[in-house]
Design an enzyme around this catalytic site. Structure first.
Site, PDB file in Angstrom:
ATOM      1  NE  ARG A  57      -2.626   0.726   3.438  1.00  0.00           N
ATOM      2  CZ  ARG A  57      -2.808  -0.094   4.481  1.00  0.00           C
ATOM      3  NH1 ARG A  57      -3.550  -1.173   4.352  1.00  0.00           N
ATOM      4  NH2 ARG A  57      -2.266   0.150   5.651  1.00  0.00           N
ATOM      5  CE1 TYR A 111     -16.694  14.176 -14.119  1.00  0.00           C
ATOM      6  CE2 TYR A 111     -15.746  13.539 -12.013  1.00  0.00           C
ATOM      7  CZ  TYR A 111     -16.314  13.195 -13.226  1.00  0.00           C
ATOM      8  OH  TYR A 111     -16.515  11.886 -13.539  1.00  0.00           O
ATOM      9  CG  ASP A 183     -10.127  18.330 -11.764  1.00  0.00           C
ATOM     10  OD1 ASP A 183      -9.268  18.077 -12.633  1.00  0.00           O
ATOM     11  OD2 ASP A 183     -11.132  17.630 -11.562  1.00  0.00           O
ATOM     12  CE  LYS A 208     -11.480  11.899 -16.803  1.00  0.00           C
ATOM     13  NZ  LYS A 208     -12.552  10.940 -16.790  1.00  0.00           N
TER      14      LYS A 208
HETATM   15  C1  LIG Z   1     -12.416  17.341 -14.822  1.00  0.00           C
HETATM   16  C2  LIG Z   1     -12.510  15.946 -14.284  1.00  0.00           C
HETATM   17  N1  LIG Z   1     -11.985  15.685 -13.086  1.00  0.00           N
HETATM   18  C3  LIG Z   1     -12.049  14.459 -12.533  1.00  0.00           C
HETATM   19  C4  LIG Z   1     -12.656  13.415 -13.196  1.00  0.00           C
HETATM   20  C5  LIG Z   1     -12.761  12.093 -12.528  1.00  0.00           C
HETATM   21  O1  LIG Z   1     -11.848  11.161 -12.992  1.00  0.00           O
HETATM   22  P1  LIG Z   1     -12.151   9.606 -12.873  1.00  0.00           P
HETATM   23  O2  LIG Z   1     -13.122   9.290 -13.959  1.00  0.00           O
HETATM   24  O3  LIG Z   1     -10.799   8.979 -13.042  1.00  0.00           O
HETATM   25  O4  LIG Z   1     -12.724   9.372 -11.516  1.00  0.00           O
HETATM   26  C6  LIG Z   1     -13.211  13.637 -14.458  1.00  0.00           C
HETATM   27  C7  LIG Z   1     -13.861  12.531 -15.198  1.00  0.00           C
HETATM   28  O5  LIG Z   1     -14.505  12.715 -16.209  1.00  0.00           O
HETATM   29  C8  LIG Z   1     -13.146  14.935 -15.014  1.00  0.00           C
HETATM   30  O6  LIG Z   1     -13.707  15.227 -16.204  1.00  0.00           O
END
Ligand SMILES: Cc1ncc(COP(=O)(O)O)c(C=O)c1O
Length: 385
Positions: A57, A111, A183, A208
């Site tokens: 971990r 998000y 983010d 992504k």
């Molecule tokens: C801007 C943004 N942040 C975070 C996430 C979350 O990522 P995950 O799908 O890996 O949980 C997304 C997913 O679409 C996103 O568009």
């Protein structure tokens, strides 16, 4: 040695010989138990430190190599920790700096699941969230109260791509002793150096663009020295970690991030400009376009645009559905950042602001196909409206 350029850092970072043993892409080190020679050696390994095998971990060289590389891409950062998804990384970062009674300032364009985290789990644990206008800039200072502990940014914003004045928001937050989080998934550290802009905790959904091939779920948080210890202690007690296979895939993706993003950008801008000239399109929301309200800030702070943007249709929701269903090269699916083009209907969840974009929104992820083929696909789709 002088500081290496980001393109070089992408290739070199995290490839320490003691971790790679000469293998170009570090191998997948899978482990739960790690054996010690003696009780004394076991005791000496505590508390666990990065780079010393302790327990699965707490990482293996595959994980450390990726963490090292992501840290190197954010000048001023102290460390990076991995999480099983981007959403888990958002939660891990917020839970490390908030406690009962605190108030969080959250951008209104966050998000969706980030908003849900605030409105459910954080609320349940006594953390209040106040949503703010993404265009607030220095005006954030007026929202900071006695209980405000942190400011969360996402720039450009989900679905609508407003660019935030991150340096101004960070400066105002710092002046009041707040923690700043962002983010940074859209730009990645290649196109936006968030820590240099003043951010303490920079979050990436590696799912992504870092992975880039639509085949992994992974999140990362890169932290400054001031918050690194809190982030790591919280991660450890929450039991958050990522699998070495995902870290390996992300490392493999990271090495080509620059060439992929440049193509996403080129294709995205070409498609966006073409859409701007269509009578069926009310507005294109893409900060890389000269006419976009966020263009000046984007140009000041970012070194590129990626392939994700939206446009508003001069039509109703039924027409939007017909358009999306008619597209052949744009797959209908969640997420983005892989090599393939995607499309979704975008319905922003807002509570602090209610901008009118002139029609229902379509979000495109422009992939690595030939831009002219993508334009032909959109042209055929628009002809069905
Ligand atoms: C801007 C943004 N942040 C975070 C996430 C979350 O990522 P995950 O799908 O890996 O949980 C997304 C997913 O679409 C996103 O568009």
């Amino acid at each position: 040695m002088t500081r290496r350029r980001p393109e070089t850092e992408l290739v070199e970072a995290g490839r320490r010989p003691e971790w790679t043993r000469g293998i170009v892409n570090p191998a997948v080190w899978r482990a739960s138990t790690i054996l010690f020679d003696s009780v004394a050696a076991m005791k000496a390994a505590n508390p666990p430190t990065e780079g010393v095998l302790h327990y699965g971990r707490n990482g293996t060289p595959t994980i450390w190599a990726l963490c090292d590389a992501l840290t190197a891409l954010e000048p001023g950062a102290a460390m990076t920790r991995l999480y099983p998804s981007g959403s888990a990384a958002v939660a891990g970062a917020l839970l490390s700096v908030l406690e009962t009674g605190d108030e969080l300032l959250m951008v209104d364009t966050a998000y969706g699941p980030t908003r849900s985290l605030c409105d459910t789990v954080l609320k349940r644990f006594g953390v209040a969230t106040r949503y703010y206008d993404p265009l607030i800039g220095v005006g954030i200072a007026e929202l900071i109260g006695e209980k405000t502990k942190a400011v969360f940014m996402e720039s450009p914003g989900t679905h609508t791509f407003e660019v935030q004045d991150v340096p101004a928001i960070c400066a105002a937050a710092k002046a009041r002793g707040l923690v700043t989080l962002i983010d940074n998934t859209w730009a990645t550290p290649l196109f936006f150096k968030s820590v240099a802009a003043g951010v303490d905790l920079s979050i990436l959904a590696c799912t992504k663009y870092i992975g880039g091939h639509a085949d992994l779920m992974l999140g990362a948080v890169t932290a400054t020295e001031a918050v690194a210890d809190r982030l790591e202690r919280t991660r450890r007690v929450l039991g958050q970690t990522a699998g070495p296979d995902e870290a390996w895939l992300a490392l493999r993706g990271l090495r080509t991030l620059d060439v992929r993003l440049r193509r996403h950008e080129e294709n995205g801008v070409k498609v966006a400009r073409w859409l701007e000239g269509r009578s069926e399109v009310a507005r294109v929301l893409h900060p890389g376009l000269e006419g976009d309200p966020g263009h000046a800030l984007w140009k000041r702070d970012f070194s590129g645009a990626t392939g994700l943007f939206s446009f508003a249709l001069n039509a109703d929701e039924a027409a939007r559905t017909r358009l999306i269903d008619a597209l052949e090269l744009f797959g209908i699916g969640y997420s983005w950042g892989g090599y393939e083009s995607l499309v979704v209907p975008a319905d922003p969840a807002r509570t602090a602001t209610r901008p009118d974009f002139g029609g229902p929104l379509v979000r495109l992820h422009v992939g690595l196909e030939h831009a002219d083929d993508l334009i032909a696909d959109l042209e055929a789709g628009l002809s069905r409206l």
